[in-house]
Design an enzyme around this catalytic site. Structure first.
Site, mmCIF file in Angstrom:
data_model
loop_
_atom_site.group_PDB
_atom_site.id
_atom_site.type_symbol
_atom_site.label_atom_id
_atom_site.label_comp_id
_atom_site.label_asym_id
_atom_site.label_seq_id
_atom_site.Cartn_x
_atom_site.Cartn_y
_atom_site.Cartn_z
ATOM 1 N N SER A 126 75.108 53.899 39.563
ATOM 2 C CA SER A 126 74.357 53.233 40.617
ATOM 3 C C SER A 126 74.042 54.179 41.783
ATOM 4 C CB SER A 126 75.122 51.998 41.087
ATOM 5 O OG SER A 126 74.339 51.194 41.926
ATOM 6 N N ASP A 179 66.699 66.576 41.353
ATOM 7 C CA ASP A 179 65.241 66.678 41.414
ATOM 8 C C ASP A 179 64.775 67.588 42.543
ATOM 9 O OD1 ASP A 179 65.107 64.999 39.275
ATOM 10 O OD2 ASP A 179 63.976 63.407 40.286
ATOM 11 N N LYS A 236 73.105 53.108 35.480
ATOM 12 C CA LYS A 236 72.805 51.814 36.106
ATOM 13 C C LYS A 236 71.781 52.058 37.203
ATOM 14 C CE LYS A 236 74.670 47.752 38.450
ATOM 15 N NZ LYS A 236 73.601 47.719 39.478
#
Length: 255
Positions: A150, A161, A175
């Site tokens: 999460s 990224d 999740k």
């Protein structure tokens, strides 16, 4: 407290906030002066830091709570004052928490740009950006495992990224959805998935997780945070040592 359970001992210490409790203590078979303490509400910290050999700061975040961002500020300040040259961020076994905390944590390492996008069932997309609170850039490694989930995956994905750090460990839980609880007239409730999280490069992590840049299996009976008994941490430290060596070479003037 000999013969007491933890619960029994705790019950003797608990009481109304602001009242006092006196502890009688025996040390080395000799009684010491009783200690009086004032009862207060306990705030469970979510961020723990220490300095590893080679001036590498280690920060463990156990959950993304309401105060995690400010706690991380304090931890990083302490490490910077002690001369930390690099940072290991440990998100292993961190099941997540508040989205706002994930943005706050990510923003300590990502100076600007998107952290996460939230796409609703109606395909409306809200992008949350870094909040301009980043520390000066240092080599960064992030530890993850199959229980990193999460909000932890939001932070891991944003760091991966953006390229500000290297993810080390095993693939995360996967999740990446927002679930809303709606009360029903009969007193029950229904939980419905209402949105999903996307990383800055629009990756959907739900059921997929984050694949580390450097995959390292977890050793048997690890002691997280102790390099001699934590293979993943050892690999992260070696990686940071290599990055620091390269930076040192770049800073050395040519003859």
């Amino acid at each position: 407290t000999k013969g007491m359970t933890v619960q029994q001992a705790s019950s003797k210490l608990r009481g109304k906030e602001g009242t006092n409790v006196t502890l009688g203590i025996t040390r080395d078979n000799a009684s010491v002066t009783p200690i009086t303490i004032t009862r207060q509400k306990i705030h469970q910290l979510s961020v723990y830091e220490k300095m590893l050999p080679g001036k590498i700061g280690y920060v463990d975040i156990t959950v993304f709570g309401r105060d995690t961002g400010s706690e991380l500020d304090t931890a990083l300040d302490r490490l910077q004052q002690e001369g930390a040259r690099a940072v290991v961020l440990d998100l292993r076994d961190n099941g997540g928490g508040y989205l706002e905390a994930a943005v706050a944590v990510s923003s300590k390492f990502i100076p600007s740009g998107p952290i996460v996008s939230v796409e609703s069932r109606a395909s409306n997309i809200t992008t949350l950006e870094a909040d301009n609170t980043a520390i000066p850039p240092v080599p960064l490694a992030v530890l993850v495992n199959g229980y990193t989930a999460s909000a932890s995956e939001i932070t891991s994905g944003a760091i991966q990224d953006s390229g500000v750090g290297t993810i080390v460990g095993t693939k995360t839980f996967g999740k990446g959805v927002v679930q809303t609880i709606y009360p029903m007239p009969d007193g029950s409730a229904i939980k419905i998935t209402t949105a999903r999280y996307l990383t800055p490069r629009n990756r959907d992590i739900n059921h997929l997780g984050i694949t580390p840049d450097v995959v390292v299996a977890e050793n048997k009976h690890p002691e997280f945070g102790t390099p001699a008994k934590d293979d993943q941490l050892t690999q992260a430290v070696q990686l940071l040592d290599q990055k620091l060596a390269k930076l040192s070479d770049q800073d050395t003037p040519s003859q």
